[in-house]
Enzyme design. Structure first.
Site, mmCIF file in Angstrom:
data_model
loop_
_atom_site.group_PDB
_atom_site.id
_atom_site.type_symbol
_atom_site.label_atom_id
_atom_site.label_comp_id
_atom_site.label_asym_id
_atom_site.label_seq_id
_atom_site.Cartn_x
_atom_site.Cartn_y
_atom_site.Cartn_z
ATOM 1 N N TYR A 171 0.869 -1.235 -0.038
ATOM 2 C CA TYR A 171 -0.091 0.147 0.075
ATOM 3 C C TYR A 171 0.808 1.267 -0.042
ATOM 4 O O TYR A 171 1.706 1.489 1.006
ATOM 5 C CB TYR A 171 -0.816 -0.176 1.259
ATOM 6 C CG TYR A 171 -2.002 1.119 1.456
ATOM 7 C CD1 TYR A 171 -2.132 1.904 0.410
ATOM 8 C CD2 TYR A 171 -2.713 1.289 2.648
ATOM 9 C CE1 TYR A 171 -3.093 3.017 0.491
ATOM 10 C CE2 TYR A 171 -3.543 2.182 2.489
ATOM 11 C CZ TYR A 171 -3.774 2.942 1.553
ATOM 12 O OH TYR A 171 -4.813 4.235 1.668
ATOM 13 N N LYS A 184 -1.329 -1.355 -3.971
ATOM 14 C CA LYS A 184 -2.591 -0.149 -4.212
ATOM 15 C C LYS A 184 -1.731 1.037 -4.160
ATOM 16 O O LYS A 184 -0.890 1.317 -3.220
ATOM 17 C CB LYS A 184 -3.257 -0.348 -3.019
ATOM 18 C CG LYS A 184 -4.221 0.969 -3.044
ATOM 19 C CD LYS A 184 -5.277 1.030 -1.711
ATOM 20 C CE LYS A 184 -6.072 2.466 -1.749
ATOM 21 N NZ LYS A 184 -6.864 2.636 -0.690
#
Length: 295
Positions: free
Chosen positions: A135, A163
């Site tokens: 992330y 992400k």
């Protein structure tokens, strides 16, 4: 492959001084999202206020969510922290609970070197078997995962994607190129860039706006999959009506209030010290919801 629209759900709290987790509202929100066609439920992210939840609360919340979802879609759980040992402990517990994948943000507050970030993720990956999604959100953490670090990490079997919430399309493209020879998904974390990311090779998006305008965001991705780019672009532009209102308060206060005023679920307020939106802001939220025919 992780694709489509994954919703990083807000964490519902009761409207009282203790602000404990509201599990009835949690079930209502999750069922609404799954019925609307999201392809995953992501808990304990930025909009999920992971930073103000205790370890015990995170574990209990994950248990309840896994039970509510009941394998209808994958459940992603955020387990990132500044201390690697804490991440390992929480990640192993989440694996035992039965979440399908982990989303792990880089350490925040400090600014770790590329070598330290590499060691951080390598250590975590050695201690769990389930998939890990990196992330990247440099605005909040102060560091950006380097493409060569992504390239190295993508070669680890259970590190399966990233992400990217940087909003920098060159950065996202560099991740896609860095891991092109691996079984590795790049997911868009900036709701205004879903089409741009998809055109570059991103497989989906983890979109906070889908808590509220689920139909719009899910339809956007379906149109992209079917090649109807012009129609998808109209919906992409339409997301900005919500995004402009989200700027009127501290994350995730406006998003949670929007969920409530749209009668999706009584998710309550963001935890203190974040303030409740004013009546004037509520009026702006209602105008926005009217645009989407949600009130």
């Amino acid at each position: 492959m992780y694709e489509g629209i994954i919703t990083p759900i807000v964490t519902p709290f009761n409207r009282d001084n203790k602000q404990k987790i509201n599990y009835n509202a949690t079930e209502q929100l999750i069922n609404h999202l799954i019925n609307k066609g999201v392809t995953g439920i992501f808990i304990l992210g930025s909009n999920g206020e992971f930073h103000v939840l205790s370890h015990t609360e995170k574990i209990e919340f994950a248990k309840r969510v896994v039970k509510i979802v009941d394998s209808r879609v994958p459940v992603f759980a955020g387990t990132g922290a500044c201390y690697t040992g804490e991440v390992v402990t929480l990640s192993k517990e989440m694996e035992d609970i039965g979440v399908d994948a982990l989303s792990i943000v880089t350490p925040y507050f400090i600014q770790p070197s590329n070598e330290e970030i590499l060691n951080y993720y390598e250590t975590i990956a050695k201690n769990v078997k389930i998939p890990i999604i990196l992330y990247n959100i440099p605005k909040n953490t102060g560091c950006n995962i380097a493409p060569n670090t992504v390239e190295s990490l993508s070669q680890i079997d259970n590190i399966c994607g990233i992400k990217d919430s940087s909003g920098d399309m060159d950065n996202l493209k560099s991740y896609i190129e860095a891991a092109k020879d691996q079984n590795f998904d790049v997911l868009v974390g900036s709701d205004s860039k879903i089409i741009d990311g998809y055109k570059m090779g991103a497989t989906g998006a983890i979109a906070g706006t889908s808590n509220v305008i689920t139909d719009v965001v899910v339809s956007l991705f379906k149109l992209l999959k079917s090649g109807e780019v012009k129609k998808a672009e109209e919906l992409q532009n339409d997301i900005d009506v919500l995004r402009n209102v989200l700027k009127l308060g501290t994350v995730p206060s406006i998003l949670k209030r929007s969920v409530e005023l749209a009668n999706i679920s009584p998710v309550g307020l963001a935890r203190k010290p974040v303030n409740e939106p004013s009546e004037q802001v509520d009026e702006k939220i209602l105008e926005m919801l009217s645009h989407y025919e949600l009130v």
